[in-house]
Write an enzyme that holds these catalytic residues in place. Structure first.
Site, PDB file in Angstrom:
ATOM      1  N   ASP A 219       0.868  -1.244   0.085  1.00 27.87           N
ATOM      2  CA  ASP A 219      -0.094  -0.118   0.121  1.00 27.87           C
ATOM      3  C   ASP A 219       0.885   1.361   0.058  1.00 27.87           C
ATOM      4  OD1 ASP A 219      -2.923   1.033   0.297  1.00 27.87           O
ATOM      5  OD2 ASP A 219      -1.953   1.681   2.207  1.00 27.87           O
ATOM      6  N   GLU A 275      14.321 -15.624   0.045  1.00 29.02           N
ATOM      7  CA  GLU A 275      14.451 -16.519   0.883  1.00 29.02           C
ATOM      8  C   GLU A 275      13.427 -17.650   0.684  1.00 29.02           C
ATOM      9  OE1 GLU A 275      14.944 -15.323   4.706  1.00 29.02           O
ATOM     10  OE2 GLU A 275      16.252 -13.676   4.344  1.00 29.02           O
TER      11      GLU A 275
END
Ligand code: GLC
Length: 566
Positions: A219, A275
């Site tokens: 956002d 990751e």
């Protein structure tokens, strides 16, 4: 009679790709949880409601779902004011409900993207409460943007910035300091120069990644870093009329937006996402021109950015060709997919925008006393715009209800409005409630089947029975069936990872108000003009947004897809 010469000349703008990255071509469906489906019966949608309707989304044929915020929140801005980033608001359910929802989505082959709101917290977040309690100069205040006021007694705001929702962007607290909020006063901006803010959000990312989310919609991704010294801004917005870089004026400007420092944050976050397998970051960044927006999707930053220049382009063939070319060129330059979006929870729904006297213009809400859209014409154009959009290579975003052809609620009683923009602008902007009305699922049930009790947190127009899902399933020519068919054909022809070559004037009608391009072996023709246009020889109809004329021409405000025989 209406058959033209075969298509021979195209100007290639974008090449097809073989990438296996799902997000480069995904169709992503936005769920606005409070208005999607209500299982509890309180009239506000919830996570069990979402879970109960996931089959609908799988059947529709989308690849992923993005959910607007469901976190703990006082709901001052419908959940974009987060009080606890690691918990679900009781309005929407529990963490267990979330786990069930995501498990079912994954079983159905749907990925799940959640909203992350890092520019500001709620004023009810523990950090802000601690900042208020601790007082000026405290480490707790340093996580937000507190300043002394101007004037002899500090009674004027620290600078002249205005909130996006109207009124000053500063609020004074009891001890006399002011805090910055680019949005509502209940949404204090975080200080992204503070290492603890960075650490906290990396941890929030991991919390949801570990719970299995496939990505984040970020956002106000262009707002987190403010210009050094928080300089005054005169609010001047550069004019962009007729811009040849695809700009429409949709970009936020000023020292509070699109500062270079934001990119460091995304580089940091990208490392966290890398990751894990296949997770993505999507920028909600109202930034123009598109070449500037593309900086958010450089290889070590986010994966996608919403294309608001496309959303705000008027219903005009030249303007559309310009924005599509500029989008593809800007994103290709950084190796990112373009995205295409027509509606979301912040803008007037596209069937209504396209039914206005300036089709495609973007009012700040529509209410009684405002120009009312032409519903039939708007829907016709919306279907054409959708088919044009889904024919483009890249990733497409759909907003809940658009698969039903749902218009804006344009006669909502002003006394029911909940968007803070309505009162913060002194009632000059109606705000966004009209695109957030609960969905109609069943034509004949109370509340159109949104909730088991018939309750809806905003009233639905009585005429929405015609848009209800069960009035459209299996009905030939319905908007729902058009979306389904388009999504299937888009997948079959691999249009999302496809190419774009402009047809340099359709043979036989070079000057028409037409957007025509070839994506792989598919010819997409959108007729925005008033006269029907012919179909090139050798083109075989796949589908169209409205029936072709009796002699096989493409009528006004219609898009058609064809296969081209090679
Ligand atoms: C984004 C959201 C909008 C919200 C604002 C503040 O623009 O899409 O709904 O009001 O940010 O968080």
């Amino acid at each position: 009679m209406t058959t033209l010469d075969p298509v021979t000349t195209t100007t290639l703008v974008h090449r097809a790709s073989d990438s296996s990255d799902w997000w480069r071509h995904a169709v992503i469906y936005q769920v606005y949880p409070r208005s999607f489906a209500d299982a509890s019966g309180d009239g506000i949608g919830d996570l069990p409601g979402v879970t109960s309707k996931l089959d609908h989304l799988a059947r529709l044929g989308v690849d992923a779902v993005w959910l607007s915020p469901f976190y703990r929140s006082p709901q001052a801005d419908a959940g974009y004011d987060v009080a606890d980033y690691r918990d679900i608001d009781p309005l929407f359910g529990t963490l267990e409900d979330f786990d069930e929802m995501i498990a079912k989505a994954h079983r159905l082959g749907l990925r799940v993207i959640v909203d992350l709101v890092p520019n500001h917290t709620s004023d009810e977040h523990v950090w802000f409460q601690a900042a208020l309690a601790a007082g000026p100069g405290s480490p707790e205040r340093a996580r937000y943007i507190f300043r002394e006021g101007k004037g002899p007694d500090g009674s004027e705001p620290p600078n002249n910035w205005q909130s996006i929702f109207g009124g000053p962007a500063w609020t004074r607290v009891e001890d006399g300091e002011w805090y910055l909020h680019l949005f509502d006063s209940k949404q204090p901006d975080l200080n992204w120069e503070h290492p603890e803010v960075h650490e906290e959000f990396r941890s929030v990312l991991r919390f949801w990644l570990d719970r299995g989310v496939d990505g984040f919609r970020v956002d106000v991704a262009h707002g987190m870093v403010k210009a050094e010294g928080l300089p005054d801004w005169d609010g001047h917005v550069a004019m962009v009329e007729g811009a040849d870089d695809g700009s429409t004026g949709a970009g936020n400007q000023g020292p509070m937006f699109d500062q270079d420092g934001v990119h460091e944050i995304y580089r940091e976050w990208r490392k966290v996402l890398d990751e894990y397998d296949d997770r993505i970051l999507v920028a909600e960044a109202w930034v123009e021109p598109l070449s500037r927006l593309a900086r958010y999707v450089r290889p070590d930053e986010m994966h996608q950015a919403f294309n608001f220049s496309y959303l705000t382009t008027l219903w005009d063939a030249t303007a559309l060709r310009t924005v599509v070319t500029a989008s593809l060129e800007a994103n290709d330059a950084v190796g990112a997919p373009s995205t295409w979006v027509l509606s979301n929870h912040d803008v007037v729904r596209h069937p209504s925008r396209l039914g206005l006297s300036v089709p495609g213009s973007k009012p700040q809400g529509i209410g009684v006393g405002d120009e009312q859209p032409d519903e039939e014409l708007g829907l016709r154009r919306a279907r054409a715009a959708t088919l044009l959009t889904l024919g483009l290579p890249g990733s497409a975003y759909l907003y809940q209800g658009e698969e039903l052809g749902l218009p804006e609620h344009t006669t909502l009683d002003d006394s029911l409005r909940q968007d803070p923009a309505w009162w913060r602008t002194g009632h000059t902007e109606r705000g966004r409630d009209g695109c957030r009305v609960p969905l109609p699922w069943e034509a004949k049930s109370p509340g159109f089947g949104f909730s088991p009790t018939g309750k809806t947190w905003l009233p639905q127009p009585e005429t929405w029975d015609r848009y209800a899902l069960d009035a459209q399933v299996g009905v030939e020519g319905s908007t729902y069936e058009m979306y389904r068919e388009a999504l299937r054909a888009r997948r079959d022809h691999r249009l999302g990872s496809g190419s774009l070559g402009w047809v340099d004037g359709l043979p036989g009608c070079p000057d028409a108000n037409v957007v025509a391009f070839v994506n792989r072996e598919v010819l997409v023709v959108a007729n925005l003009g008033t006269d029907p246009i012919g179909v090139p020889a050798g083109a075989e109809l796949i589908m169209s947004s409205a029936p072709l004329t009796e002699d096989g021409a493409i009528p006004s405000d219609t898009t058609a897809w064809f296969t081209l025989s090679s």
